[in-house]
Design an enzyme around this catalytic site. Structure first.
Site, PDB file in Angstrom:
ATOM      1  N   ASP A 119      -3.161   9.302   0.624  1.00  0.00           N
ATOM      2  CA  ASP A 119      -3.916   8.052   0.796  1.00  0.00           C
ATOM      3  C   ASP A 119      -5.202   8.378   1.550  1.00  0.00           C
ATOM      4  O   ASP A 119      -5.448   9.527   1.924  1.00  0.00           O
ATOM      5  CB  ASP A 119      -3.093   7.003   1.537  1.00  0.00           C
ATOM      6  CG  ASP A 119      -3.468   5.582   1.113  1.00  0.00           C
ATOM      7  OD1 ASP A 119      -4.675   5.302   0.951  1.00  0.00           O
ATOM      8  OD2 ASP A 119      -2.556   4.743   0.928  1.00  0.00           O
TER       9      ASP A 119
ATOM     10  N   HIS B 271      -2.897  -2.637  -9.735  1.00  0.00           N
ATOM     11  CA  HIS B 271      -3.355  -4.038  -9.757  1.00  0.00           C
ATOM     12  C   HIS B 271      -4.633  -4.239  -8.936  1.00  0.00           C
ATOM     13  O   HIS B 271      -5.261  -5.297  -9.030  1.00  0.00           O
ATOM     14  CB  HIS B 271      -2.245  -4.977  -9.282  1.00  0.00           C
ATOM     15  CG  HIS B 271      -2.055  -5.040  -7.796  1.00  0.00           C
ATOM     16  ND1 HIS B 271      -1.596  -6.178  -7.160  1.00  0.00           N
ATOM     17  CD2 HIS B 271      -2.252  -4.124  -6.806  1.00  0.00           C
ATOM     18  CE1 HIS B 271      -1.522  -5.959  -5.851  1.00  0.00           C
ATOM     19  NE2 HIS B 271      -1.911  -4.721  -5.621  1.00  0.00           N
TER      20      HIS B 271
ATOM     21  N   GLY C  21      -6.700  12.005   0.838  1.00  0.00           N
ATOM     22  CA  GLY C  21      -7.363  12.355  -0.409  1.00  0.00           C
ATOM     23  C   GLY C  21      -7.793  11.133  -1.187  1.00  0.00           C
ATOM     24  O   GLY C  21      -7.627   9.989  -0.751  1.00  0.00           O
ATOM     25  N   ASP C  22      -8.355  11.374  -2.362  1.00  0.00           N
ATOM     26  CA  ASP C  22      -8.896  10.330  -3.224  1.00  0.00           C
ATOM     27  C   ASP C  22      -8.192  10.426  -4.568  1.00  0.00           C
ATOM     28  O   ASP C  22      -8.353  11.405  -5.307  1.00  0.00           O
ATOM     29  CB  ASP C  22     -10.403  10.556  -3.383  1.00  0.00           C
ATOM     30  CG  ASP C  22     -11.073   9.483  -4.216  1.00  0.00           C
ATOM     31  OD1 ASP C  22     -10.376   8.731  -4.914  1.00  0.00           O
ATOM     32  OD2 ASP C  22     -12.318   9.397  -4.175  1.00  0.00           O
ATOM     33  N   PHE C  23      -7.403   9.400  -4.916  1.00  0.00           N
ATOM     34  CA  PHE C  23      -6.624   9.492  -6.156  1.00  0.00           C
ATOM     35  C   PHE C  23      -7.470   9.355  -7.419  1.00  0.00           C
ATOM     36  O   PHE C  23      -6.959   9.461  -8.524  1.00  0.00           O
ATOM     37  CB  PHE C  23      -5.450   8.511  -6.175  1.00  0.00           C
ATOM     38  CG  PHE C  23      -5.765   7.072  -5.852  1.00  0.00           C
ATOM     39  CD1 PHE C  23      -6.807   6.392  -6.480  1.00  0.00           C
ATOM     40  CD2 PHE C  23      -4.983   6.377  -4.943  1.00  0.00           C
ATOM     41  CE1 PHE C  23      -7.067   5.057  -6.207  1.00  0.00           C
ATOM     42  CE2 PHE C  23      -5.234   5.037  -4.655  1.00  0.00           C
ATOM     43  CZ  PHE C  23      -6.279   4.377  -5.292  1.00  0.00           C
TER      44      PHE C  23
END
Length: 345
Positions: free
Chosen positions: A206, A252, A232-234
């Site tokens: 996250d 969502h 991190g960056d998904f």
């Protein structure tokens, strides 16, 4: 014999409509109660409005009026001596209660409160409040405001807690050695899964504002040694080669294009035997006037105004997953209106 007046048919519907239209007061009454810590103060024994006003540094006659309003909502009870005591539902607003919803109540009544007044603009344009106002997104604000991030992450953990045990019971993690929770906040879902599966290791991914607070949260649940924390960056990368990747209430928050980007990141990290586990609310193809559908409608309209995103139907999720090279292999209903969707390469 007295003849029925036409108004007799209208009045019950008018009362019902007025309760809907005027319902915002309930949000604010419970939010203020949570922020003042009234449920915590009432946890021990009944107390008077004057006593509670002293403890909260508020105006005693006005606090008495708030407490009586909370009685009408079944948050507390007023005794014959005009002291107040907590009800079972009111207990859920305590800080330390099992299943507490205190942070969510504050988040919805304070942080998200300014979104829905812009619903007309979003319905007219399809754009979020932030796009229309050239403002920061909610996620941008979390990066720069630690207090707001703490309320948000605690609120998300509270909602996740309502379903985390059912996920562990409804999905078979047996035979897996490593799972990755993508965008998992403080790790509430992972804690439930790890507690139910002692041989399982995990990675929590996250943004830094969540990861920084996740360690003590997981230590309190007794599973920190089996969870690697990764800021991190998904949209860019998640750890490769895990047995399962979990996305709970992530998709969502994003429109279809960005959701496909997230799924593509997960697909690149997956092996041919990896599973993707998506946990989201599923919107029915046809809505009905029932409480479960009202919950979905509330969530969907908030996603529209806040993020130009959406709650989706099962068929919409199937299309998204298919575009990422994934096939739905199971759909399992969960409590609180959620469903678990398993997808495989």
């Amino acid at each position: 014999m007295q003849q029925a007046h036409p108004d007799d048919d209208v009045q019950p519907q008018a009362l019902r409509l007025l309760e809907i239209v005027n319902g915002s007061w309930m949000t604010q009454a419970t939010r203020v109660a949570a922020e003042l810590g009234l449920p915590d103060l009432l946890a021990g024994s009944p107390r008077s409005a004057g006593d509670l006003a002293t403890a909260t540094n508020t105006h005693a006659p006005s606090l008495y009026r708030l407490l009586r309003a909370l009685v009408s909502l079944d948050v507390c009870r007023e005794r014959a001596d005009h002291t107040f005591e907590l009800t079972p539902m009111g207990t859920l607003l305590r800080t330390d209660a099992e299943g507490s919803l205190r942070s969510w109540t504050i988040y919805w009544g304070r942080e998200a409160w300014g979104d829905l007044p812009h619903l007309l603009d979003s319905v007219t344009t399809g754009l979020s409040r932030r796009e229309l106002m050239s403002d920061e997104t909610p996620f941008d604000r979390l990066r720069t405001d630690p207090a707001r991030a703490a309320v948000f992450n605690s609120a998300m953990a509270e909602l996740t807690r309502l379903t985390s045990r059912s996920v562990a019971g409804a999905y078979d993690f047996a035979g897996m050695s490593r799972i990755v929770d993508v965008g998992g906040g403080y790790g509430e879902l992972l804690a439930g899964v790890l507690s139910a599966n002692p041989g399982l290791d995990s990675v929590l991914v996250d943004l830094p504002h969540a990861i920084e607070k996740a360690r003590p949260y997981l230590e309190k649940r007794g599973v920190a040694e089996r969870c690697m924390l990764l800021a991190g960056d998904f949209f860019k990368e998640v750890p490769a080669g895990a047995d399962a990747y979990i996305l709970k209430t992530v998709l969502h928050d994003w429109d279809d294009e960005r959701s496909r980007d997230i799924l593509a990141t997960c697909r690149r990290a997956m092996t041919d035997s990896s599973k993707l586990v998506v946990i989201e609310r599923l919107v029915p193809e046809v809505m009905e006037p029932v409480p479960e559908h009202r919950l979905l409608a509330r969530a969907d309209l908030h996603m529209l105004v806040a993020l130009a995103a959406l709650e989706r139907t099962e068929s919409q999720f199937r299309d998204l997953l298919s575009a990422a090279g994934l096939t739905v292999s199971a759909v399992v209903p969960l409590p609180m209106g959620y469903s678990l969707i398993e997808a495989v390469p």
